[in-house]
Design a protein around this motif. Sequence first.
Motif, PDB file in Angstrom:
ATOM      1  N   GLU A  15      -7.340  11.525  -5.476  1.00 53.52           N
ATOM      2  CA  GLU A  15      -8.043  12.819  -4.864  1.00 53.52           C
ATOM      3  C   GLU A  15      -7.590  14.100  -5.504  1.00 53.52           C
ATOM      4  O   GLU A  15      -6.409  14.183  -5.446  1.00 53.52           O
ATOM      5  CB  GLU A  15      -7.777  12.803  -3.501  1.00 53.52           C
ATOM      6  N   ALA A  50      -3.266   2.811  -8.972  1.00 52.67           N
ATOM      7  CA  ALA A  50      -3.942   3.675  -8.343  1.00 52.67           C
ATOM      8  C   ALA A  50      -5.465   3.269  -8.028  1.00 52.67           C
ATOM      9  O   ALA A  50      -6.129   2.860  -9.049  1.00 52.67           O
ATOM     10  CB  ALA A  50      -4.220   5.048  -8.772  1.00 52.67           C
ATOM     11  N   ASP A  51      -5.872   3.064  -6.753  1.00 56.99           N
ATOM     12  CA  ASP A  51      -7.246   2.694  -6.480  1.00 56.99           C
ATOM     13  C   ASP A  51      -7.984   3.856  -6.194  1.00 56.99           C
ATOM     14  O   ASP A  51      -9.174   3.856  -6.236  1.00 56.99           O
ATOM     15  CB  ASP A  51      -7.060   1.813  -5.069  1.00 56.99           C
ATOM     16  N   GLU A  52      -7.213   4.917  -5.855  1.00 51.30           N
ATOM     17  CA  GLU A  52      -8.005   6.164  -5.375  1.00 51.30           C
ATOM     18  C   GLU A  52      -7.362   7.285  -5.777  1.00 51.30           C
ATOM     19  O   GLU A  52      -5.855   7.379  -5.621  1.00 51.30           O
ATOM     20  CB  GLU A  52      -8.215   6.317  -3.996  1.00 51.30           C
ATOM     21  N   GLY A  59      -3.612  13.614  -4.524  1.00 50.62           N
ATOM     22  CA  GLY A  59      -3.367  12.522  -3.748  1.00 50.62           C
ATOM     23  C   GLY A  59      -3.676  11.050  -4.049  1.00 50.62           C
ATOM     24  O   GLY A  59      -4.703  11.157  -4.800  1.00 50.62           O
ATOM     25  N   LYS A 105       0.832  -1.160   0.004  1.00 47.87           N
ATOM     26  CA  LYS A 105       0.050   0.113  -0.092  1.00 47.87           C
ATOM     27  C   LYS A 105       1.033   1.256  -0.040  1.00 47.87           C
ATOM     28  O   LYS A 105       1.862   1.196   0.834  1.00 47.87           O
ATOM     29  CB  LYS A 105      -1.055  -0.075   1.240  1.00 47.87           C
ATOM     30  N   VAL A 106       0.463   2.230  -0.943  1.00 51.25           N
ATOM     31  CA  VAL A 106       1.429   3.542  -0.849  1.00 51.25           C
ATOM     32  C   VAL A 106       0.372   4.565  -1.001  1.00 51.25           C
ATOM     33  O   VAL A 106      -0.755   4.678  -1.506  1.00 51.25           O
ATOM     34  CB  VAL A 106       2.077   3.491  -2.245  1.00 51.25           C
ATOM     35  N   ILE A 107       0.785   5.707  -0.408  1.00 48.02           N
ATOM     36  CA  ILE A 107      -0.152   6.826  -0.450  1.00 48.02           C
ATOM     37  C   ILE A 107       0.829   7.834  -0.845  1.00 48.02           C
ATOM     38  O   ILE A 107       1.977   8.325   0.062  1.00 48.02           O
ATOM     39  CB  ILE A 107      -0.792   7.199   1.194  1.00 48.02           C
ATOM     40  N   CYS A 153      -3.703   6.690  -3.857  1.00 46.22           N
ATOM     41  CA  CYS A 153      -3.609   5.765  -2.896  1.00 46.22           C
ATOM     42  C   CYS A 153      -3.572   4.593  -3.735  1.00 46.22           C
ATOM     43  O   CYS A 153      -4.565   4.324  -4.734  1.00 46.22           O
ATOM     44  CB  CYS A 153      -4.702   5.725  -2.011  1.00 46.22           C
ATOM     45  N   GLY A 154      -2.588   3.659  -3.791  1.00 49.12           N
ATOM     46  CA  GLY A 154      -2.648   2.385  -4.507  1.00 49.12           C
ATOM     47  C   GLY A 154      -1.594   1.548  -4.099  1.00 49.12           C
ATOM     48  O   GLY A 154      -1.148   1.349  -2.892  1.00 49.12           O
ATOM     49  N   GLN A 155      -1.091   0.636  -4.966  1.00 51.96           N
ATOM     50  CA  GLN A 155      -0.230  -0.303  -4.855  1.00 51.96           C
ATOM     51  C   GLN A 155       0.886  -0.371  -5.836  1.00 51.96           C
ATOM     52  O   GLN A 155       1.037  -0.021  -6.827  1.00 51.96           O
ATOM     53  CB  GLN A 155      -0.784  -1.709  -4.871  1.00 51.96           C
TER      54      GLN A 155
END
Length: 137
Positions: free
Chosen positions: A100, A96-98, A71, A3-5, A73-75
């Motif tokens: 922003e 990316a999953d998200e 922003g 997981k990476v942000i 969020c993903g892998q």
Amino acid sequence: MNKVILVGNLTRDPESSQTSSGVSVCKFSMAVNRNYTNANGERDTDYINILTWRGLADNCAKYCVKGMKVGVCGQIQTRSYDDKDGNKRYITEVIADEVEFISYPKTECAEPKQAPKIGSKKSMQDLKSIEDDGLPF
């Protein structure tokens, strides 16, 4: 766990396309500043490739522009391929999953491609005039 942000700015306008089966894909890169300064007192920057799929890819292609702060969020994903000379090449990217949308660039020429409509002052004033007695909750 993978997981990476990240929070950073787009380094170029996103590139969108579709797979042969019609699935939307959008690629962009972002500049992310490190938390510490180097020996010269400057912050180093990492440039990270981002990949989005399907509806998220459509939204990124539609609303994102170079310089925009986002922003993500993903892998992290690493893959390899052989180039035309037979050399093995490696690619590391974030799937990316998200995403922003934090802010648009501050330059005059950098306008969002199609900024989403948030609402007008008139509609907000209309909402303020509603009496609490008329609400069902």
